[in-house]
Motif scaffolding. Structure first.
Motif, PDB file in Angstrom:
ATOM      1  N   GLY A 174       2.383 -31.254  36.638  1.00  0.00           N
ATOM      2  CA  GLY A 174       1.944 -31.941  35.434  1.00  0.00           C
ATOM      3  C   GLY A 174       2.690 -33.224  35.157  1.00  0.00           C
ATOM      4  N   ARG A 175       3.462 -33.680  36.130  1.00  0.00           N
ATOM      5  CA  ARG A 175       4.285 -34.894  35.977  1.00  0.00           C
ATOM      6  C   ARG A 175       3.451 -36.124  35.609  1.00  0.00           C
ATOM      7  N   SER A 176       4.057 -37.021  34.828  1.00  0.00           N
ATOM      8  CA  SER A 176       3.457 -38.338  34.558  1.00  0.00           C
ATOM      9  C   SER A 176       3.775 -39.315  35.681  1.00  0.00           C
ATOM     10  N   GLU A 179      13.094 -40.064  32.770  1.00  0.00           N
ATOM     11  CA  GLU A 179      14.435 -39.847  32.216  1.00  0.00           C
ATOM     12  C   GLU A 179      14.550 -38.390  31.817  1.00  0.00           C
ATOM     13  N   ASN A 207      17.422 -35.849  30.415  1.00  0.00           N
ATOM     14  CA  ASN A 207      18.779 -35.739  29.865  1.00  0.00           C
ATOM     15  C   ASN A 207      19.616 -36.988  30.145  1.00  0.00           C
ATOM     16  N   HIS A 208      19.007 -38.113  29.816  1.00  0.00           N
ATOM     17  CA  HIS A 208      19.667 -39.422  29.912  1.00  0.00           C
ATOM     18  C   HIS A 208      20.036 -39.817  31.339  1.00  0.00           C
ATOM     19  N   GLY A 265      10.153 -42.994  29.380  1.00  0.00           N
ATOM     20  CA  GLY A 265      10.828 -42.024  28.523  1.00  0.00           C
ATOM     21  C   GLY A 265      10.740 -42.518  27.090  1.00  0.00           C
ATOM     22  N   SER A 266      11.410 -41.796  26.190  1.00  0.00           N
ATOM     23  CA  SER A 266      11.319 -42.168  24.775  1.00  0.00           C
ATOM     24  C   SER A 266      11.983 -43.519  24.518  1.00  0.00           C
ATOM     25  N   ALA A 267      13.007 -43.853  25.309  1.00  0.00           N
ATOM     26  CA  ALA A 267      13.639 -45.173  25.210  1.00  0.00           C
ATOM     27  C   ALA A 267      13.356 -45.976  26.480  1.00  0.00           C
ATOM     28  N   ARG A 326      18.070 -45.306  30.427  1.00  0.00           N
ATOM     29  CA  ARG A 326      19.350 -44.646  30.741  1.00  0.00           C
ATOM     30  C   ARG A 326      19.308 -44.054  32.145  1.00  0.00           C
ATOM     31  N   LEU A 346       7.270 -43.773  26.050  1.00  0.00           N
ATOM     32  CA  LEU A 346       6.353 -42.651  25.825  1.00  0.00           C
ATOM     33  C   LEU A 346       5.545 -42.850  24.554  1.00  0.00           C
TER      34      LEU A 346
END
Ligand SMILES: Cc1cc2nc3c(=O)[nH]c(=O)nc-3n(C[C@H](O)[C@H](O)[C@H](O)COP(=O)(O)O)c2cc1C
Length: 185
Positions: free
Chosen positions: A14-16, A84, A86-87, A115-117, A121, A146
């Motif tokens: 299910g990976r993006s 990303e 866990n950073h 990722g969200s940022a 990272r 995201l």
């Protein structure tokens, strides 16, 4: 012709990552200055690192290591498509990188993260790893959010400006991949 691998750094069901890599590949293949190939970690079935000798010794004992080495060796540069987690980057990508050494040396690399940022990272961690492997990582990078480049955090729908970011990153990877050619001989 310069050859650049676009490496899918996620193996999760299910990976993006696959959609992101295919989007990058579609943009890349419009170019005439290099050949671009998708490289999917999933196809190599690499276990957790199981070689006795450190990769820098170049003594690969397993068929899976030799197949991975032959593929990576055949390219002048890489685009790492990384999530990303866990950073950092994915464990699967870090493990695949750790399997090899000389095959990475004096090549160029660029990054597409998400990722969200923007996955930034993960890319900062990868840049540290690249230094140890003598990979020249380019400044331009693509950071997909995201929130704004995906629908429902999972369906890729990149903002229009992101295609320009891919082009800028590929310009640098192709240029450095070519420039380092004398060192690889
Ligand atoms: C184990 C795990 C850890 C994650 N940690 C982060 C994180 O630290 N920062 C972030 O922005 N997103 C994080 N996420 C969200 C992922 O960036 C997002 O799910 C992304 O789609 C994962 O890539 P993939 O679908 O190609 O596997 C994490 C996801 C997973 C599965």
């Amino acid at each position: 012709m310069t050859k650049i691998a676009i490496i899918i750094g996620s193996t999760r069901p299910g990976r993006s990552g696959e959609a992101v890599a295919r989007w990058v590949h579609d943009i890349a293949t419009k170019r005439q200055d290099a050949e671009f190939e998708l490289v999917d970690l999933k196809n190599f079935g690499l276990p957790h690192l199981d070689e006795v000798m450190p990769a820098a010794m170049g003594q690969y004992s397993h068929p899976h290591t030799r197949a991975w080495a032959e593929t990576i060796d055949s390219f002048d540069g890489y685009v790492f498509v990384t999530p990303e987690y866990n950073h950092s980057t994915s464990g699967a990508l870090k493990n695949a990188i750790d399997f090899l050494y000389a095959e990475w040396n004096n090549k160029a690399a660029g990054f597409v993260s998400y990722g969200s940022a923007g996955g930034t990272r993960a890319v900062e961690h990868l840049r540290l790893v690249m230094g140890e492997l003598q990979v020249a990582d380019v400044r331009a990078q693509v950071a997909l959010s995201l929130f704004t480049d995906f629908e429902h955090f999972s369906v890729l729908n990149p903002a229009a400006h992101q295609e320009d970011a891919v082009t800028a990153m590929l310009d640098q990877v192709v240029a450095w991949g070519e420039a380092l050619q004398p060192l690889r001989q």
